[in-house]
Design a protein around this motif. Structure first.
Motif, PDB file in Angstrom:
ATOM      1  N   THR A  56      43.829  58.377  64.996  1.00  0.00           N
ATOM      2  CA  THR A  56      43.015  57.161  64.967  1.00  0.00           C
ATOM      3  C   THR A  56      43.859  55.889  65.101  1.00  0.00           C
ATOM      4  O   THR A  56      43.309  54.807  65.277  1.00  0.00           O
ATOM      5  N   ASP A  95      38.345  62.730  61.504  1.00  0.00           N
ATOM      6  CA  ASP A  95      37.617  61.472  61.326  1.00  0.00           C
ATOM      7  C   ASP A  95      37.561  60.643  62.607  1.00  0.00           C
ATOM      8  O   ASP A  95      37.119  59.484  62.585  1.00  0.00           O
ATOM      9  N   ARG A 117      32.052  50.888  66.509  1.00  0.00           N
ATOM     10  CA  ARG A 117      33.264  51.539  66.009  1.00  0.00           C
ATOM     11  C   ARG A 117      34.275  50.508  65.505  1.00  0.00           C
ATOM     12  O   ARG A 117      34.928  50.710  64.470  1.00  0.00           O
ATOM     13  N   GLU A 163      33.375  49.295  62.105  1.00  0.00           N
ATOM     14  CA  GLU A 163      33.688  50.296  61.082  1.00  0.00           C
ATOM     15  C   GLU A 163      35.187  50.296  60.774  1.00  0.00           C
ATOM     16  O   GLU A 163      35.582  50.401  59.610  1.00  0.00           O
ATOM     17  N   LYS A 164      36.007  50.168  61.820  1.00  0.00           N
ATOM     18  CA  LYS A 164      37.445  50.169  61.611  1.00  0.00           C
ATOM     19  C   LYS A 164      37.885  48.949  60.816  1.00  0.00           C
ATOM     20  O   LYS A 164      38.760  49.049  59.938  1.00  0.00           O
ATOM     21  N   GLN A 172      36.073  47.376  58.672  1.00  0.00           N
ATOM     22  CA  GLN A 172      35.605  47.576  57.303  1.00  0.00           C
ATOM     23  C   GLN A 172      36.531  48.545  56.556  1.00  0.00           C
ATOM     24  O   GLN A 172      36.823  48.356  55.367  1.00  0.00           O
ATOM     25  N   GLU A 173      37.010  49.572  57.273  1.00  0.00           N
ATOM     26  CA  GLU A 173      37.914  50.557  56.653  1.00  0.00           C
ATOM     27  C   GLU A 173      39.230  49.916  56.228  1.00  0.00           C
ATOM     28  O   GLU A 173      39.857  50.365  55.263  1.00  0.00           O
ATOM     29  N   SER A 174      39.652  48.903  56.961  1.00  0.00           N
ATOM     30  CA  SER A 174      40.948  48.287  56.682  1.00  0.00           C
ATOM     31  C   SER A 174      40.933  47.301  55.525  1.00  0.00           C
ATOM     32  O   SER A 174      41.970  46.822  55.078  1.00  0.00           O
TER      33      SER A 174
END
Length: 316
Positions: free
Chosen positions: A233, A265, A307, A310-311, A313-315
């Protein structure tokens, strides 16, 4: 002929098992050609057609099919075979690609064969880039092994109706766009036409594209990264994959990715000319994140923006 396709719904179980069924036919030459049964709605005798003045040279005419006007495309002419008077028994394959219905004028229908995507190979590089094949295989016909050429229908259609790569301004999220510039997306599709459409759409957003022409080559790339200690990823934002491809289809590719904890993932979008509730069910079964029909630039952009959000938000 309708009996040949009567059990097509029962064949959906083949997909996801890396299997497919091919409808094989002739075009007035010694070659045997094929398309995937899942694209076929019906095979009919040649209907009454009306010629449209000024229409594309590959169009044979327009006919009424189940209350709708659809184009009938001369498949032999479309793939640049020389003129022939050897086609005695003409038929029309009614197909559905990318949410549109059309007919293809062909010669004799041979039969339907069940095979594995593992037996389907990419065309040899010696045939050049301008060929109209996505794959080849060998099938036993009347006791003899024969080469069967699988036609790139998307390329045939693209030469009649040019696919648009225009992105609507209202779909663009300025807060996300600045983060997309420089991101990399893996595009997996056996059709060069389909890969080109994605590339020409996403490069407008500054996205870099890595291309692979079948699921096995894509999986090998992902495993190469993982085996070398790289986080998949970190290498790519996401992957777009076709459903039908030589060696390994998109369903099996997705399933293999999900079963490998090093890349499970990865965000995967199924981008296919196959449509309907069947595909939506398969997406859920194998674990794709999104399913979209091909040649819809706004939907491509919507997926990569989803996408990216989402990335981000993940960070946090």
């Amino acid at each position: 002929m309708s009996r040949i396709l009567a059990s097509v719904d029962q064949r959906t179980q083949l997909v996801g098992e890396n299997r497919l069924e091919l409808l094989m036919f002739k075009l007035g030459s010694r070659h045997t050609f094929a398309i995937n049964v899942f694209k076929v709605k019906e095979v009919i005798t040649v209907p009454m057609m009306h010629q449209m003045p000024g229409s594309h040279g590959n169009l044979k005419g327009v006919t009424n099919y189940r209350g709708k006007s659809i184009p009938i495309i001369d498949l032999r002419k479309s793939i640049k075979l020389p003129d022939s008077t050897d086609i005695v028994n003409q038929n029309v394959i009614i197909t559905e690609y990318n949410r549109t219905v059309q007919g293809f004028l062909i010669g004799d229908v041979i039969n339907i064969v069940n095979t594995s995507w593992g037996n389907i190979q990419a065309p040899p590089t010696t045939v050049g880039k301008n060929n109209y094949l996505t794959a080849i295989t060998q099938i036993e016909i009347n006791g003899n092994k024969e080469l069967v050429e699988i036609i790139d229908v998307e390329k045939v259609l693209a030469e009649i109706i040019e696919y648009d790569t225009y992105i609507s301004e209202e779909i663009l999220d300025e807060d996300v766009l600045k983060h997309l510039n420089g991101q990399t997306v893996l595009v997996v599709d056996d059709s060069s036409t389909a890969r080109l459409q994605i590339r020409d759409t996403l490069k407008q957003l500054g996205i870099n594209i890595i291309e692979r022409s079948d699921g096995l080559r894509a999986l090998n790339l992902l495993r190469e990264w993982a085996n070398s200690g790289k986080q998949v990823t970190d290498q790519i934002l996401m992957m777009f994959t076709d459903a039908e491809m030589p060696e390994m289809d998109g369903y099996r590719l997705t399933a293999e990715v999900r079963q490998d904890e090093r890349m499970s993932d990865l965000f995967i979008a199924l981008n296919t000319s196959l449509s309907g509730s069947f595909n939506e069910a398969m997406v859920k079964k194998v674990g794709c994140n999104r399913f979209i029909s091909k040649f819809q630039p706004d939907l491509l952009v919507d997926v990569v923006q989803q996408r990216m959000r989402e990335k981000l938000q993940e960070s946090k």
